[in-house]
Design an enzyme around this catalytic site. Structure first.
Site, PDB file in Angstrom:
ATOM      1  N   HIS A   1       0.802  -1.227   0.000  1.00 21.45           N
ATOM      2  CA  HIS A   1       0.000   0.000   0.000  1.00 21.45           C
ATOM      3  C   HIS A   1       0.832   1.273   0.000  1.00 21.45           C
ATOM      4  O   HIS A   1       0.272   2.357   0.143  1.00 21.45           O
ATOM      5  CB  HIS A   1      -0.921   0.057   1.217  1.00 21.45           C
TER       6      HIS A   1
ATOM      7  N   LYS B   1     -14.377   8.706  -3.461  1.00 22.43           N
ATOM      8  CA  LYS B   1     -15.591   9.085  -2.721  1.00 22.43           C
ATOM      9  C   LYS B   1     -16.073  10.457  -3.171  1.00 22.43           C
ATOM     10  O   LYS B   1     -17.268  10.677  -3.374  1.00 22.43           O
ATOM     11  CB  LYS B   1     -15.302   9.101  -1.210  1.00 22.43           C
TER      12      LYS B   1
ATOM     13  N   THR C   1      -8.243   6.850  -1.931  1.00 22.31           N
ATOM     14  CA  THR C   1      -9.611   6.356  -2.066  1.00 22.31           C
ATOM     15  C   THR C   1     -10.598   7.487  -1.781  1.00 22.31           C
ATOM     16  O   THR C   1     -11.722   7.457  -2.267  1.00 22.31           O
ATOM     17  CB  THR C   1      -9.877   5.179  -1.100  1.00 22.31           C
TER      18      THR C   1
ATOM     19  N   LYS D   1      -7.740  13.954   4.328  1.00 22.11           N
ATOM     20  CA  LYS D   1      -6.844  12.788   4.308  1.00 22.11           C
ATOM     21  C   LYS D   1      -5.876  12.933   5.468  1.00 22.11           C
ATOM     22  O   LYS D   1      -5.826  13.995   6.089  1.00 22.11           O
ATOM     23  CB  LYS D   1      -6.071  12.718   2.986  1.00 22.11           C
ATOM     24  N   ARG D   2      -5.104  11.902   5.769  1.00 22.77           N
ATOM     25  CA  ARG D   2      -4.099  12.068   6.808  1.00 22.77           C
ATOM     26  C   ARG D   2      -3.133  13.198   6.455  1.00 22.77           C
ATOM     27  O   ARG D   2      -2.941  13.520   5.283  1.00 22.77           O
ATOM     28  CB  ARG D   2      -3.334  10.758   7.004  1.00 22.77           C
TER      29      ARG D   2
ATOM     30  N   LYS E   1       1.465  14.352   0.913  1.00 27.01           N
ATOM     31  CA  LYS E   1       0.119  14.692   0.466  1.00 27.01           C
ATOM     32  C   LYS E   1      -0.030  16.197   0.213  1.00 27.01           C
ATOM     33  O   LYS E   1      -1.015  16.659  -0.344  1.00 27.01           O
ATOM     34  CB  LYS E   1      -0.913  14.208   1.479  1.00 27.01           C
TER      35      LYS E   1
HETATM   36  C1  26W Z   1       3.824   0.664  10.092  1.00 29.64           C
HETATM   37  C2  26W Z   1       3.340   2.040   9.904  1.00 29.64           C
HETATM   38  C3  26W Z   1       2.427   2.094   8.765  1.00 29.64           C
HETATM   39  C4  26W Z   1       1.064   1.917   8.956  1.00 29.64           C
HETATM   40  C5  26W Z   1       0.204   1.975   7.885  1.00 29.64           C
HETATM   41  C6  26W Z   1       2.914   2.318   7.493  1.00 29.64           C
HETATM   42  C7  26W Z   1       2.064   2.368   6.437  1.00 29.64           C
HETATM   43  C8  26W Z   1       0.715   2.182   6.627  1.00 29.64           C
HETATM   44  C9  26W Z   1      -0.235   2.195   5.473  1.00 29.64           C
HETATM   45  C10 26W Z   1       0.367   1.422   4.343  1.00 29.64           C
HETATM   46  C11 26W Z   1      -0.615   3.578   5.100  1.00 29.64           C
HETATM   47  C12 26W Z   1      -1.836   3.628   4.226  1.00 29.64           C
HETATM   48  O1  26W Z   1      -2.948   3.717   4.710  1.00 29.64           O
HETATM   49  N1  26W Z   1      -1.643   3.628   2.896  1.00 29.64           N
HETATM   50  C13 26W Z   1      -2.713   3.993   1.993  1.00 29.64           C
HETATM   51  O2  26W Z   1      -3.397   2.834   1.559  1.00 29.64           O
HETATM   52  C14 26W Z   1      -4.527   3.198   0.796  1.00 29.64           C
HETATM   53  C15 26W Z   1      -5.278   1.923   0.479  1.00 29.64           C
HETATM   54  O3  26W Z   1      -4.584   1.158  -0.438  1.00 29.64           O
HETATM   55  C16 26W Z   1      -4.105   3.944  -0.450  1.00 29.64           C
HETATM   56  O4  26W Z   1      -5.259   4.360  -1.128  1.00 29.64           O
HETATM   57  C17 26W Z   1      -3.273   5.162  -0.086  1.00 29.64           C
HETATM   58  O5  26W Z   1      -2.761   5.769  -1.245  1.00 29.64           O
HETATM   59  C18 26W Z   1      -2.139   4.753   0.825  1.00 29.64           C
HETATM   60  O6  26W Z   1      -1.446   5.876   1.303  1.00 29.64           O
END
Ligand code: 26W
Length: 788
Positions: free
Chosen positions: A331, A631, A627, A519-520, A525
């Site tokens: 992701h 929406k 995503t 978004k975060r 971003k």
């Molecule tokens: C370990 C710390 C950590 C936790 C969560 C690192 C990374 C993440 C995720 C991978 C972050 C995340 O939410 N990524 C998002 O995933 C979405 C679903 O596929 C994508 O639409 C977003 O672009 C992506 O940033």
């Protein structure tokens, strides 16, 4: 299923003598939950049984950002009107349940995607269930202090109960760490399909002590020690890590990962044995999707479980099965997000699992030499490297498939992040562009627009076949329909404005353009770029270089990871920009900036429906998919964005002419970075300099913390870990402002703009998570819909 009368009397009963008018929203919610849960229990049990007797898929994820369940469950059960009437019959309002908190068991995109996927699986009658952690505290609640600084408060979401879960004591299992054993107790949430009786399960594990209380210690008057086991056990599922970008090698996080993975696997094996009397056909009957690397510890753990004496497989046999069962989704391409666990930590906590990891590493080496892969490449690919276990490498090596989440993202995986792997195993790589569920993100959050679409189509089948919206495209030329659409958008903007007035105490002009970035908060971003563009417009309006301008409200919603200083500084900066423009009578009727607090799924539902413009402005090549972009599109916002993630596919579907695309593309950036000099832009472009200087010239105040100065120098000089302006804000700013102004001008012809918005809605079909999940089911999991 239930008529109004039945519902009314059941709710009364479930209130156990409390009069409805006296009941708190939480009590009403609990009662309604009980009634609905009873009504679905038979279908749910039947579905569960069916899943256990067929080839099925399990979605393993550390996060499920499900949000508020009550309205969605009523909606898909077609009970929303019944419940409204029943509540009114009891002299209360269903809107009281707006007070019910979200289950925020996720950070952002990855967690929300998991929730959308389960929703789609249920609706498509697929034997797909989710496994995760029942955090006591979800993502923190956010507020801003008087300076616009983010503050965090724990999110005790179950304080008033959890109406949509069932504790399944009988399915509890033990989890062993070196020196600690805990009990994993599952809580099941129903995932209710739309226009079907099928109901899937989200099984969330809670960590509890094996023995609640040590009486010997108690009798020795060691009270704290007597309760200690409870505390240590409960620590494991106490809190969701609020990071969604940087990975920290915290022991507790590894414990969380192993905890839910082994509990889920033990559960799956137990059910499998009960259904088939053997594990020999496990790989024939089971697919497990790993949501990023967070559950990858499942791989060695399943090998370990299969090799236990009671199961009796050899390493080779077990490994052969495991290689067919797991599939991995990546992701993110952010290097700081890639999980690598310190070998000592893994060995210390999970010695037997670590031993299996070493055997998998051996198998890897053997296979690489057999394939004749070059030494240097093998070194780069090793699962155990520099004293660390590289989780993504293990996932790609053992997993049958690896997928990215948008076309461009999958390409980037193939030709950079996982290039070595793609060279050896090209057949393992697939793309699965993300999607969203139209049940929550249109039917639920925008009933007004939904009614229009249903009327025009003559049916509400779009709720399960989003493609059907394409048949409505020609209504763009029907002025009467467009006027109704404009009216609906206005209604949603009025509603949002009223909500913001109530929640934030800020009044906004609902006739202005609603330009929304939600978004975060992360540097990539580029919320800071948005803020810069607003300042650019602000100065342009003041010095007269910008003349025609339709009043715009710029809305932000974002949480920053509590330890992410720059992200927090950016939040504060945006608040400063908001203050600046609000206080300036020359522009305050043209530009407003509002940073809403505690952005979450429920807030998103309101924002998404009211948006005119969707800000999707990440540096090309950094946002895996996005995503929120989908929406917003589905609710008729045009995209103001870069060629990144799923934006590319959105524009492909809805037409470049109906969106506002700007900025450097990935291919261009490769070149640009060779010679990029942000100081040069700063020196040569007066307008950009003016904007950037607000960080340090006193226009915006960071309260003497030096945080804005730090942002300033990050742009101009960089830091040890990043080149100057690593996300290309100054490089893209001009073309961004130009696109923003084009968009603003386009809006001045409201009818023409409405047509663009309409085309976006009608071409959103591809972005239903039903499409995504159907593709996973067919191309990765090889599972079929079930009949009940
Ligand atoms: C370990 C710390 C950590 C936790 C969560 C690192 C990374 C993440 C995720 C991978 C972050 C995340 O939410 N990524 C998002 O995933 C979405 C679903 O596929 C994508 O639409 C977003 O672009 C992506 O940033």
């Amino acid at each position: 299923m239930l008529n109004q009368e039945q519902m009314q009397s059941s709710i009364t009963q479930a209130l156990h003598g409390i009069s409805p008018k006296e009941a708190t929203p939480q009590q009403l919610h609990q009662a309604l939950g009980e009634v609905v849960m009873a009504a679905i229990s038979e279908n749910w049990a039947k579905s569960t049984q069916t899943h256990e007797q067929t080839r099925r898929a399990c979605y393993f994820s550390m996060e499920f950002l499900v949000g508020r369940a009550v309205y969605n469950n009523l909606l898909v059960l077609e009970l929303l009107d019944t419940a409204k009437a029943a509540f009114e019959g009891l002299g209360v309002s269903l809107e009281a349940l707006e007070d019910i908190e979200d289950a925020a068991l996720g950070n952002g995109g990855l967690g929300r995607l998991a929730a959308c996927f389960l929703d789609s699986g249920a609706t498509l009658n697929l034997p797909l269930d989710g496994y995760g952690i029942r955090y006591k505290y979800g993502l923190f609640r956010q507020y801003f202090d008087e300076n616009g600084c983010q503050k965090e408060v724990p999110d005790d979401w179950m304080r008033y109960g959890d109406a949509w879960s069932v504790r399944r004591e009988e399915d509890a299992v033990l989890v062993q760490f070196k020196g600690q054993t805990v009990r994993a107790v599952p809580y099941d949430m129903p995932i209710i399909g739309c226009k079907t009786n099928h109901i899937s399960t989200l099984r969330l594990w809670q960590s509890e002590p094996v023995q609640t209380f040590d009486f010997d210690l108690f009798n020795q008057q060691k009270y704290l020690e007597a309760a200690a086991e409870t505390v240590y056990a409960e620590d494991i599922s106490r809190v969701l890590y609020p990071n969604d970008d940087t990975w920290a090698g915290k022991q507790l996080r590894l414990k969380q990962q192993y905890f839910f993975c082994t509990a889920s696997l033990q559960d799956i094996l137990k059910k499998h044995k009960a259904a088939y009397g053997t594990l020999d056909n496990l790989a024939e009957k089971l697919a497990i999707q790993l949501n990023d690397t967070h559950p990858v510890i499942s791989i060695p753990e399943l090998v370990r479980l299969l090799m236990l004496p009671e199961n009796g497989y050899t390493f080779e046999q077990a490994f052969g099965m495991v290689k067919q069962i797991f599939h991995y989704t990546n992701h993110t391409v952010m290097p700081e997000a890639l999980e690598k666990w310190d070998c000592h930590l893994v060995e210390e906590l999970l010695p037997e699992v670590y031993a299996i990891i070493l055997r998998i590493e051996e198998a890897f080496m053997t296979e690489m030499y057999q394939k004749g892969v070059e030494k240097e490449q093998i070194c780069r690919m090793q699962l155990v490297q520099g004293g660390m276990v590289h989780m993504a490498h293990m996932a790609v090596f053992v997993g049958a498939h690896t997928n990215g989440v948008a076309a461009i993202h999958t390409e980037i995986l193939k030709d950079s992040v996982l290039k070595d792997w793609y060279a050896v195993y090209p057949e393992r790589f697939q793309n699965k562009t993300n999607g969203i569920t139209q049940r929550r993100w249109l039917a639920l959050c925008n009933p007004e627009l939904s009614a229009l679409l249903t009327e025009l189509l003559g049916s509400d089948d779009w709720k399960i076949h989003l493609d059907q919206l394409s048949a409505l495209d020609h209504y763009a030329e029907d002025t009467a329909v467009m006027e109704r659409f404009i009216q609906i958008k206005q209604t949603k903007k009025d509603q949002l404005a009223a909500y913001i007035a109530r929640k934030e105490g800020i009044s906004i002009d609902s006739h202005s353009i609603f330009d929304i970035q939600i978004k975060r908060l992360h540097e990539y971003k580029r919320q800071l770029l948005n803020a810069f563009s607003i300042l650019y417009l602000y100065f342009g309006l003041k010095d007269g270089s910008i003349q025609a301008f339709t009043p715009t409200t710029f809305l932000f919603g974002a949480k920053a990871a509590p330890g992410y200083r720059r992200a927090k500084a950016i939040i504060r900066f945006i608040h400063e920009v908001a203050k600046l423009v609000t206080a300036d009578p020359e522009v305050s009727d043209k530009i407003r900036v509002v940073f809403v607090s505690n952005y979450n799924v429920s807030y998103a539902e309101k924002l998404v429906a009211a948006a005119d413009v969707s800000e999707q402005i990440s540096t090309a090549g950094t946002e895996a998919s996005g995503t929120g972009n989908m929406k917003l599109m589905l609710n008729g916002a045009v995209t103001l964005g870069t060629y990144d993630g799923a934006n590319i596919e959105i524009v492909e579907e809805a037409g470049e002419e109906n969106n506002f695309i700007f900025g450097a593309k990935v291919e261009e950036l490769e070149q640009i970075w060779q010679t990029y000099d942000s100081r040069k832009i700063f020196a040569e472009n007066e307008k950009i300099r003016r904007v950037v200087e607000t960080l340090i010239d006193g226009t915006c105040d960071d309260g003497g913390t030096g945080d804005f100065r730090e942002l300033y120098y990050a742009l101009l000089d960089g830091a040890s870990w990043h080149a100057p302006d690593h996300y290309y804000l100054l490089g893209d700013l001009e073309s961004y402002v130009e696109a923003k102004l084009r968009c603003n001008t386009a809006y001045a012809d409201r009818m023409a703009f409405a047509k663009m918005q309409w085309h976006n809605i009608c071409h959103a079909g591809k972005f239903s998570s039903d499409r995504t999940i159907a593709d996973y089911a067919e191309q990765i999991w090889n599972i079929d819909p079930v009949c009940l």
